[in-house]
Motif scaffolding. Structure first.
Motif, mmCIF file in Angstrom:
data_model
loop_
_atom_site.group_PDB
_atom_site.id
_atom_site.type_symbol
_atom_site.label_atom_id
_atom_site.label_comp_id
_atom_site.label_asym_id
_atom_site.label_seq_id
_atom_site.Cartn_x
_atom_site.Cartn_y
_atom_site.Cartn_z
ATOM 1 N N VAL A 94 8.600 -7.268 0.976
ATOM 2 C CA VAL A 94 7.706 -6.304 1.612
ATOM 3 C C VAL A 94 6.894 -5.513 0.590
ATOM 4 C CG1 VAL A 94 7.624 -4.212 3.051
ATOM 5 C CG2 VAL A 94 9.088 -6.125 3.709
ATOM 6 N N GLN A 95 7.511 -5.132 -0.518
ATOM 7 C CA GLN A 95 6.837 -4.274 -1.487
ATOM 8 C C GLN A 95 5.642 -4.938 -2.167
ATOM 9 O OE1 GLN A 95 9.851 -2.820 -4.189
ATOM 10 N NE2 GLN A 95 10.290 -1.051 -2.913
ATOM 11 N N VAL A 96 5.555 -6.245 -2.131
ATOM 12 C CA VAL A 96 4.424 -6.941 -2.758
ATOM 13 C C VAL A 96 3.501 -7.565 -1.710
ATOM 14 C CG1 VAL A 96 5.684 -7.401 -4.889
ATOM 15 C CG2 VAL A 96 5.803 -9.056 -3.025
ATOM 16 N N THR A 97 3.670 -7.165 -0.444
ATOM 17 C CA THR A 97 2.891 -7.755 0.642
ATOM 18 C C THR A 97 2.086 -6.679 1.363
ATOM 19 O OG1 THR A 97 4.674 -9.370 0.971
ATOM 20 C CG2 THR A 97 3.026 -9.183 2.715
ATOM 21 N N PRO A 98 0.768 -6.898 1.568
ATOM 22 C CA PRO A 98 -0.024 -5.944 2.359
ATOM 23 C C PRO A 98 0.570 -5.790 3.757
ATOM 24 C CG PRO A 98 -1.456 -7.511 1.238
ATOM 25 C CD PRO A 98 -0.062 -8.014 1.057
ATOM 26 N N MET A 99 0.427 -4.594 4.303
ATOM 27 C CA MET A 99 1.054 -4.259 5.573
ATOM 28 C C MET A 99 0.672 -5.236 6.697
ATOM 29 S SD MET A 99 1.012 -0.542 7.415
ATOM 30 C CE MET A 99 -0.745 -0.420 7.159
ATOM 31 N N GLU A 100 -0.591 -5.606 6.757
ATOM 32 C CA GLU A 100 -1.050 -6.474 7.850
ATOM 33 C C GLU A 100 -0.507 -7.886 7.740
ATOM 34 O OE1 GLU A 100 -5.115 -6.369 9.313
ATOM 35 O OE2 GLU A 100 -5.497 -4.689 7.980
ATOM 36 N N LYS A 101 -0.049 -8.282 6.550
ATOM 37 C CA LYS A 101 0.367 -9.667 6.345
ATOM 38 C C LYS A 101 1.881 -9.833 6.290
ATOM 39 C CE LYS A 101 -3.864 -10.957 3.912
ATOM 40 N NZ LYS A 101 -4.341 -11.812 5.005
ATOM 41 N N ILE A 102 2.608 -8.761 6.525
ATOM 42 C CA ILE A 102 4.068 -8.842 6.413
ATOM 43 C C ILE A 102 4.655 -9.832 7.406
ATOM 44 C CG2 ILE A 102 6.189 -7.536 6.861
ATOM 45 C CD1 ILE A 102 4.906 -5.184 5.405
ATOM 46 N N ASN A 103 4.162 -9.826 8.640
ATOM 47 C CA ASN A 103 4.722 -10.739 9.637
ATOM 48 C C ASN A 103 4.437 -12.202 9.303
ATOM 49 O OD1 ASN A 103 6.097 -8.990 11.358
ATOM 50 N ND2 ASN A 103 4.241 -8.458 12.469
ATOM 51 N N GLU A 104 3.414 -12.457 8.494
ATOM 52 C CA GLU A 104 3.150 -13.825 8.065
ATOM 53 C C GLU A 104 4.228 -14.309 7.098
ATOM 54 O OE1 GLU A 104 -0.766 -14.164 6.444
ATOM 55 O OE2 GLU A 104 -1.687 -13.017 8.081
ATOM 56 N N LYS B 162 18.244 -12.273 12.154
ATOM 57 C CA LYS B 162 16.916 -12.064 12.728
ATOM 58 C C LYS B 162 16.382 -10.736 12.216
ATOM 59 C CE LYS B 162 18.009 -14.734 16.860
ATOM 60 N NZ LYS B 162 18.097 -14.763 18.335
ATOM 61 N N VAL B 163 15.104 -10.729 11.807
ATOM 62 C CA VAL B 163 14.516 -9.552 11.183
ATOM 63 C C VAL B 163 13.256 -9.145 11.946
ATOM 64 C CG1 VAL B 163 13.550 -8.579 9.061
ATOM 65 C CG2 VAL B 163 15.386 -10.269 8.929
ATOM 66 N N LEU B 164 13.127 -7.851 12.201
ATOM 67 C CA LEU B 164 11.925 -7.279 12.809
ATOM 68 C C LEU B 164 11.437 -6.165 11.893
ATOM 69 C CD1 LEU B 164 10.006 -7.070 15.284
ATOM 70 C CD2 LEU B 164 11.591 -5.388 16.237
ATOM 71 N N ILE B 165 10.152 -6.244 11.488
ATOM 72 C CA ILE B 165 9.564 -5.242 10.590
ATOM 73 C C ILE B 165 8.295 -4.694 11.235
ATOM 74 C CG2 ILE B 165 8.672 -4.770 8.285
ATOM 75 C CD1 ILE B 165 10.244 -7.152 7.262
ATOM 76 N N LEU B 166 8.222 -3.362 11.348
ATOM 77 C CA LEU B 166 7.092 -2.699 11.993
ATOM 78 C C LEU B 166 6.657 -1.490 11.170
ATOM 79 C CD1 LEU B 166 8.465 -2.557 15.654
ATOM 80 C CD2 LEU B 166 6.666 -4.087 14.842
ATOM 81 N N PRO B 167 5.372 -1.098 11.261
ATOM 82 C CA PRO B 167 4.958 0.162 10.632
ATOM 83 C C PRO B 167 5.731 1.330 11.233
ATOM 84 C CG PRO B 167 3.045 -1.152 11.243
ATOM 85 C CD PRO B 167 4.222 -1.810 11.875
ATOM 86 N N GLU C 136 0.826 -1.220 0.000
ATOM 87 C CA GLU C 136 0.000 0.000 0.000
ATOM 88 C C GLU C 136 0.854 1.262 0.000
ATOM 89 O OE1 GLU C 136 -1.855 -3.126 2.794
ATOM 90 O OE2 GLU C 136 0.100 -2.178 2.514
ATOM 91 N N MET C 137 2.192 1.081 -0.129
ATOM 92 C CA MET C 137 3.152 2.190 -0.079
ATOM 93 C C MET C 137 3.240 2.812 1.303
ATOM 94 S SD MET C 137 4.578 2.148 -2.958
ATOM 95 C CE MET C 137 5.564 3.643 -2.875
ATOM 96 N N ALA C 138 2.864 2.052 2.317
ATOM 97 C CA ALA C 138 3.027 2.505 3.703
ATOM 98 C C ALA C 138 4.468 2.248 4.137
ATOM 99 C CB ALA C 138 2.064 1.776 4.625
ATOM 100 N N GLU C 139 5.055 3.172 4.871
ATOM 101 C CA GLU C 139 6.448 3.027 5.306
ATOM 102 C C GLU C 139 6.556 2.037 6.463
ATOM 103 O OE1 GLU C 139 7.775 7.059 6.111
ATOM 104 O OE2 GLU C 139 8.837 7.064 4.194
ATOM 105 N N MET C 140 7.483 1.102 6.323
ATOM 106 C CA MET C 140 7.746 0.101 7.345
ATOM 107 C C MET C 140 9.218 0.207 7.750
ATOM 108 S SD MET C 140 4.747 -1.420 7.296
ATOM 109 C CE MET C 140 5.002 -2.933 8.217
ATOM 110 N N LEU D 114 -3.037 0.279 15.742
ATOM 111 C CA LEU D 114 -4.246 -0.190 15.067
ATOM 112 C C LEU D 114 -4.087 -1.633 14.584
ATOM 113 C CD1 LEU D 114 -5.194 3.005 13.017
ATOM 114 C CD2 LEU D 114 -6.556 1.952 14.852
ATOM 115 N N ILE D 115 -2.905 -1.950 14.051
ATOM 116 C CA ILE D 115 -2.668 -3.320 13.592
ATOM 117 C C ILE D 115 -2.664 -4.282 14.771
ATOM 118 C CG2 ILE D 115 -0.931 -4.844 12.562
ATOM 119 C CD1 ILE D 115 -0.252 -2.616 10.628
ATOM 120 N N SER D 116 -2.160 -3.838 15.905
ATOM 121 C CA SER D 116 -2.185 -4.678 17.110
ATOM 122 C C SER D 116 -3.615 -4.984 17.525
ATOM 123 C CB SER D 116 -1.450 -3.979 18.259
ATOM 124 O OG SER D 116 -0.084 -3.788 17.956
#
Length: 281
Positions: free
Chosen positions: A167-177, A205-210, A112-116, A218-220
């Protein structure tokens, strides 16, 4: 002028090792190395001996007497022509073979072009004498050191590319999946890149957050199974509760708030960016 035999080591006068947990390699800062000097290599180091750019040897753990071509140049001959110093210039480069922790961070964008924001912690080490030679050949020294953060700077574009690829092809809510996919892709790209410098990648080890704090909260809330509308309502209720507003529970359940028999409701004001609570009816 007699030349004094010396011991070449990374140990300082107080007994501590100059190569700490953030040092990948160290250039011994004394060029007046002569025949008979003892090169000491600690259990967690390699050492590379060079003369005017040419590699003379790579050493594992132990203590080694150095044989150099300057032995005939002693006494008055050296003093008269070279000011007491041998014309041969020698360098000892120590390489840390212990496992080091390196950290990288940056910003990626979701579908969605949201910054993570992402944070990557990875562990590296130099495995062999051949790898130690690769490191000192392909990665330049900054002064007398190659530090872990310099390795991070070299690898930063590779980390960014590997993370953005997923990340660029994944919706923000599904990135952790897809975090396992991100880690595996990162390890594949990083291993190939670091091997050029003789560095082995052990783990990552990778951690990705909005990037936006509001979006993280909101995602939480959405993770609890709330709908988008309910998540916004509960988020607003939490912010109201932080400010001590007694109507926060009403916002959470979507119910009006009554004061003295008058039912209060929330209405938008004309600018569309704020609201005001007024009696209903």
């Amino acid at each position: 002028m007699a030349l004094t035999r010396q011991v070449i080591s990374t140990l300082q006068d107080n007994g501590t090792d100059i190569m700490g947990p953030d040092v990948m390699a160290y250039h011994y800062p004394d060029a007046s190395i002569i025949s008979g000097s003892l090169l000491t290599v600690e259990a967690n180091h390699f050492a590379v001996l060079k003369s005017r750019g040419a590699v003379l040897g790579v050493y594992d753990t132990g203590q080694y007497p150095i044989q150099t071509p300057d032995k005939p140049l002693l006494g008055g001959f050296v003093t008269g022509f070279f000011g007491g110093n041998s014309p041969w210039q020698y360098e000892v480069l120590y390489v840390n073979r212990a496992k080091l922790l390196v950290r990288a961070s940056g910003v990626a964008t979701s579908a969605e072009m949201a910054e993570m924001v992402y944070q990557v912690d990875y562990y590296i080490h130099v495995d062999s004498k051949d790898d130690a030679l690769k490191l000192t050949t392909h990665m330049p020294f900054s002064g007398h050191y190659i530090k872990a953060d310099e390795v991070a700077s070299y690898a930063a574009p590779v980390v960014e590319q590997a993370i953005n690829q997923v990340v660029q092809v994944t919706p923000m809510e599904k990135i952790n999946e897809h975090i396992h996919e991100v880690v595996e892709l990162l390890k594949e790209h990083m291993s190939a890149f670091l091997s050029v410098f003789g560095i082995t990648l052990n783990d990552a080890k990778v951690l990705i957050l909005p990037k936006d704090d509001r979006m993280r909260e909101l995602i939480s809330l959405r993770a609890f199974g709330l709908s988008e509308l309910d998540a916004v309502r509960y988020y607003t209720a939490l912010k109201m509760a932080e400010r001590g507003l007694v109507s926060a529970p009403n916002m959470a359940v979507g119910a009006p708030f009554s004061i003295g028999g008058a039912t209060m409701g929330t209405y938008p004001v004309p600018d569309g960016h704020a609201s005001v609570t007024l009696p209903k009816g």
